[in-house]
Design a protein around this motif. Structure first.
Motif, PDB file in Angstrom:
ATOM      1  N   UNK A  62       3.581   2.040  13.117  1.00 17.51           N
ATOM      2  CA  UNK A  62       2.548   1.067  13.466  1.00 17.51           C
ATOM      3  C   UNK A  62       1.502   1.000  12.362  1.00 17.51           C
ATOM      4  N   UNK A  63       1.136  -0.231  11.997  1.00 19.48           N
ATOM      5  CA  UNK A  63       0.118  -0.447  10.983  1.00 19.48           C
ATOM      6  C   UNK A  63      -0.787  -1.597  11.404  1.00 19.48           C
ATOM      7  N   UNK A  64      -2.060  -1.481  11.084  1.00 24.16           N
ATOM      8  CA  UNK A  64      -3.009  -2.565  11.320  1.00 24.16           C
ATOM      9  C   UNK A  64      -3.297  -3.247   9.984  1.00 24.16           C
ATOM     10  N   UNK A  65      -3.130  -4.563   9.909  1.00 21.51           N
ATOM     11  CA  UNK A  65      -3.389  -5.271   8.644  1.00 21.51           C
ATOM     12  C   UNK A  65      -4.780  -5.004   8.093  1.00 21.51           C
ATOM     13  N   UNK A  66      -5.748  -4.787   8.972  1.00 21.02           N
ATOM     14  CA  UNK A  66      -7.126  -4.547   8.546  1.00 21.02           C
ATOM     15  C   UNK A  66      -7.293  -3.187   7.882  1.00 21.02           C
ATOM     16  N   UNK A  67      -6.384  -2.251   8.181  1.00 21.18           N
ATOM     17  CA  UNK A  67      -6.509  -0.894   7.644  1.00 21.18           C
ATOM     18  C   UNK A  67      -5.114  -0.329   7.371  1.00 21.18           C
ATOM     19  N   UNK A  68      -4.422  -0.848   6.343  1.00 19.93           N
ATOM     20  CA  UNK A  68      -3.033  -0.473   6.095  1.00 19.93           C
ATOM     21  C   UNK A  68      -2.844   0.921   5.498  1.00 19.93           C
ATOM     22  N   UNK A  69      -3.923   1.634   5.258  1.00 22.10           N
ATOM     23  CA  UNK A  69      -3.795   2.986   4.716  1.00 22.10           C
ATOM     24  C   UNK A  69      -3.290   3.988   5.731  1.00 22.10           C
ATOM     25  N   UNK A  70      -3.373   3.633   7.007  1.00 26.10           N
ATOM     26  CA  UNK A  70      -2.882   4.499   8.074  1.00 26.10           C
ATOM     27  C   UNK A  70      -1.523   4.008   8.558  1.00 26.10           C
ATOM     28  N   UNK A  71      -0.620   4.947   8.781  1.00 30.58           N
ATOM     29  CA  UNK A  71       0.648   4.663   9.450  1.00 30.58           C
ATOM     30  C   UNK A  71       0.712   5.575  10.672  1.00 30.58           C
ATOM     31  N   UNK A 103       0.841  -1.190   0.000  1.00 29.72           N
ATOM     32  CA  UNK A 103       0.000   0.000   0.000  1.00 29.72           C
ATOM     33  C   UNK A 103       0.878   1.243   0.000  1.00 29.72           C
ATOM     34  N   UNK A 104       0.949   1.936  -1.140  1.00 35.89           N
ATOM     35  CA  UNK A 104       1.853   3.079  -1.267  1.00 35.89           C
ATOM     36  C   UNK A 104       1.213   4.384  -0.818  1.00 35.89           C
ATOM     37  N   UNK A 105      -0.103   4.468  -0.805  1.00 36.84           N
ATOM     38  CA  UNK A 105      -0.789   5.692  -0.399  1.00 36.84           C
ATOM     39  C   UNK A 105      -1.158   5.584   1.074  1.00 36.84           C
ATOM     40  N   UNK A 106      -0.382   6.246   1.907  1.00 31.99           N
ATOM     41  CA  UNK A 106      -0.590   6.144   3.341  1.00 31.99           C
ATOM     42  C   UNK A 106      -0.756   7.519   3.961  1.00 31.99           C
ATOM     43  N   UNK A 135      -6.533  19.985  -0.025  1.00 33.61           N
ATOM     44  CA  UNK A 135      -7.459  19.027  -0.633  1.00 33.61           C
ATOM     45  C   UNK A 135      -6.803  17.694  -0.949  1.00 33.61           C
ATOM     46  N   UNK A 136      -5.530  17.728  -1.337  1.00 38.29           N
ATOM     47  CA  UNK A 136      -4.826  16.482  -1.640  1.00 38.29           C
ATOM     48  C   UNK A 136      -4.691  15.626  -0.389  1.00 38.29           C
ATOM     49  N   UNK A 137      -4.343  16.270   0.722  1.00 37.94           N
ATOM     50  CA  UNK A 137      -4.236  15.540   1.982  1.00 37.94           C
ATOM     51  C   UNK A 137      -5.590  15.019   2.441  1.00 37.94           C
ATOM     52  N   UNK A 138      -6.608  15.830   2.250  1.00 33.07           N
ATOM     53  CA  UNK A 138      -7.942  15.399   2.662  1.00 33.07           C
ATOM     54  C   UNK A 138      -8.369  14.171   1.868  1.00 33.07           C
ATOM     55  N   UNK A 139      -8.090  14.177   0.580  1.00 35.25           N
ATOM     56  CA  UNK A 139      -8.436  13.031  -0.256  1.00 35.25           C
ATOM     57  C   UNK A 139      -7.633  11.801   0.157  1.00 35.25           C
ATOM     58  N   UNK A 140      -6.342  12.002   0.476  1.00 38.74           N
ATOM     59  CA  UNK A 140      -5.500  10.899   0.925  1.00 38.74           C
ATOM     60  C   UNK A 140      -6.035  10.321   2.228  1.00 38.74           C
ATOM     61  N   UNK A 141      -6.439  11.183   3.143  1.00 38.32           N
ATOM     62  CA  UNK A 141      -6.948  10.729   4.439  1.00 38.32           C
ATOM     63  C   UNK A 141      -8.231   9.925   4.282  1.00 38.32           C
ATOM     64  N   UNK A 142      -9.160  10.462   3.517  1.00 37.15           N
ATOM     65  CA  UNK A 142     -10.446   9.789   3.351  1.00 37.15           C
ATOM     66  C   UNK A 142     -10.287   8.462   2.619  1.00 37.15           C
ATOM     67  N   UNK A 143      -9.392   8.413   1.648  1.00 38.07           N
ATOM     68  CA  UNK A 143      -9.194   7.163   0.911  1.00 38.07           C
ATOM     69  C   UNK A 143      -8.430   6.143   1.744  1.00 38.07           C
ATOM     70  N   UNK A 144      -7.600   6.617   2.673  1.00 33.21           N
ATOM     71  CA  UNK A 144      -6.812   5.692   3.492  1.00 33.21           C
ATOM     72  C   UNK A 144      -7.664   4.964   4.507  1.00 33.21           C
ATOM     73  N   UNK A 145      -8.626   5.659   5.088  1.00 34.25           N
ATOM     74  CA  UNK A 145      -9.443   5.012   6.112  1.00 34.25           C
ATOM     75  C   UNK A 145     -10.556   4.197   5.460  1.00 34.25           C
ATOM     76  N   UNK A 146     -10.824   3.037   6.050  1.00 35.99           N
ATOM     77  CA  UNK A 146     -11.788   2.091   5.469  1.00 35.99           C
ATOM     78  C   UNK A 146     -12.936   1.794   6.424  1.00 35.99           C
ATOM     79  N   UNK A 147     -13.033   2.570   7.496  1.00 36.49           N
ATOM     80  CA  UNK A 147     -14.018   2.230   8.520  1.00 36.49           C
ATOM     81  C   UNK A 147     -15.158   3.226   8.628  1.00 36.49           C
ATOM     82  N   UNK A 148     -15.077   4.345   7.890  1.00 40.74           N
ATOM     83  CA  UNK A 148     -16.096   5.371   8.032  1.00 40.74           C
ATOM     84  C   UNK A 148     -16.620   5.766   6.663  1.00 40.74           C
TER      85      UNK A 148
END
Length: 268
Positions: A76-85, A11-14, A244-257
Motif C-alpha cells: 500500500x502506498x499513498x501518492x501524497x507520501x510515496x516514501x512509505x510502503x 521513488x526508490x528509497x522506501x 542509523x541508516x534505517x533511521x535516516x531512511x525513515x526520517x527522509x521517507x516521511x514528509x508530514x513531520x
C-alpha cells in the motif's frame, strides 16, 4: 513506463512497515493520518503492478472484515507520501494460527532480501481498546516470537473509549466534572500503565523473546474535530530504530513531520 507502475518506480528509497491489527482496529485510519491523506491508498502486488480487483482492494484497505482475499504481499502506498510502503495483516484472531504462520514466514522472507528497501523495517501492531483483551494468537506473538532486529511498536488505538470510565472514577474521587473531563486522558494513561496489557508486552519473565520496543496511545483518530496528531508515532518509531541508516531512511521517507526531520538533523 506503465501508468500502473509510475508511482511505484519514481521513488526508490522506501521505508517498509508491516501493520498488524484485527478487523476494525483502525489500521487504514492510522495510515491516512500518518500520510495526511483522506483517500484510500493505492495497492500494488508483489511485482509492482497496481491492483484494480475490487475485492482485493476492500480487504487490503480494511473495509469490514473481509479476510478471505487478503494478501500480505500486497503493498500500500499513498501518492501524497510515496516514501512509505505498507503491508497489512488482519491480525491473529482467536485460533488464527494460519495468519500467524503466514506473517512469520513473510517476515523471514523479507529479512533475506539483499536490498534494504525490500526488507521490513518496522512493525506497527494495532490493538483497539474497545476490545481490550489479547487474543490467544496475540499472546503468542508478544510472548514467544522474536522479530530479530525489526522493532515492534504497539499502537493502542481507540484509546479514547477509556476516557468515560476515567472521568467517572475521577468524579467519584471528588474531582469536579469540568476538571475530570480535562484530566481523564492523562488519568486513563496512568491507570493503563499499571494494567495487564503492558505487563505482557514488557515482562521477560513470562517468556518474552524480544519485548516490544515501545507503545503509544492513539485517540480520536477517526474524528476530524480533534485533529489527531500522528507526530508522536513518527517520533517513537524513529527512536525505536537502532540502525542509523534505517533511521535516516525513515526520517527522509516521511514528509508530514518536520519536527522529526529537524531533530534527527540536529542529532547527526
Amino acid at each position: 513506463m506503465s501508468p500502473s507502475k509510475s508511482l511505484w518506480r519514481q521513488n526508490s528509497d522506501r521505508f517498509r512497515i508491516l501493520i498488524i491489527g484485527r478487523a476494525n482496529a483502525g489500521r487504514t485510519t492510522v495510515l491516512q493520518r500518518v500520510c495526511e491523506s483522506i483517500d484510500d491508498p493505492d495497492i500494488y502486488d508483489s511485482a509492482g503492478q497496481k491492483v484494480i480487483d475490487a475485492s482485493v482492494l476492500a480487504a487490503a484497505r480494511d473495509v469490514g472484515s473481509q479476510h478471505g482475499v487478503h494478501d500480505i504481499e500486497n503493498q500500500m502506498m499513498f501518492p501524497h507520501n510515496p516514501g512509505f510502503v505498507f503491508h497489512a495483516s488482519c491480525g491473529f484472531e482467536a485460533g488464527g494460527y494460519t495468519e500467524f504462520d503466514k506473517v512469520k514466514a513473510f517476515i523471514a522472507r523479507r529479512s533475506k532480501n539483499k536490498l534494504l528497501n525490500d526488507r521490513i523495517h518496522a512493525i506497527w501492531y494495532c490493538i483497539p481498546m474497545d476490545v481490550s483483551f489479547f487474543t490467544e494468537g496475540e499472546i503468542k506473538f508478544f510472548s514467544q516470537w522474536d522479530t530479530g532486529c525489526i522493532p515492534v511498536i504497539v499502537l493502542f488505538t481507540k484509546f479514547d473509549v477509556l476516557y468515560d470510565d476515567a472521568r467517572a472514577e475521577l468524579i467519584s474521587m471528588g474531582v469536579s466534572r469540568n476538571d475530570a473531563k480535562a484530566q481523564a486522558p492523562q488519568y486513563a494513561r496512568e491507570v493503563f500503565a499499571n494494567g495487564p496489557q503492558l505487563r505482557l508486552l514488557y515482562n521477560r519473565r513470562k517468556g518474552n523473546q524480544r519485548p516490544s520496543k515501545c507503545h503509544i496511545y492513539l485517540a480520536h483518530m477517526d474524528n476530524d474535530f480533534y485533529n489527531a496528531d500522528c507526530g508522536p508515532l513518527i517520533e517513537r518509531t524513529a527512536e525505536a530504530l537502532d540502525d542509523d541508516t534505517l533511521k535516516q531512511l525513515f526520517v527522509s521517507a516521511q514528509r508530514t513531520n518536520l519536527k522529526a526531520c529537524m531533530r534527527y538533523a540536529v542529532e547527526r
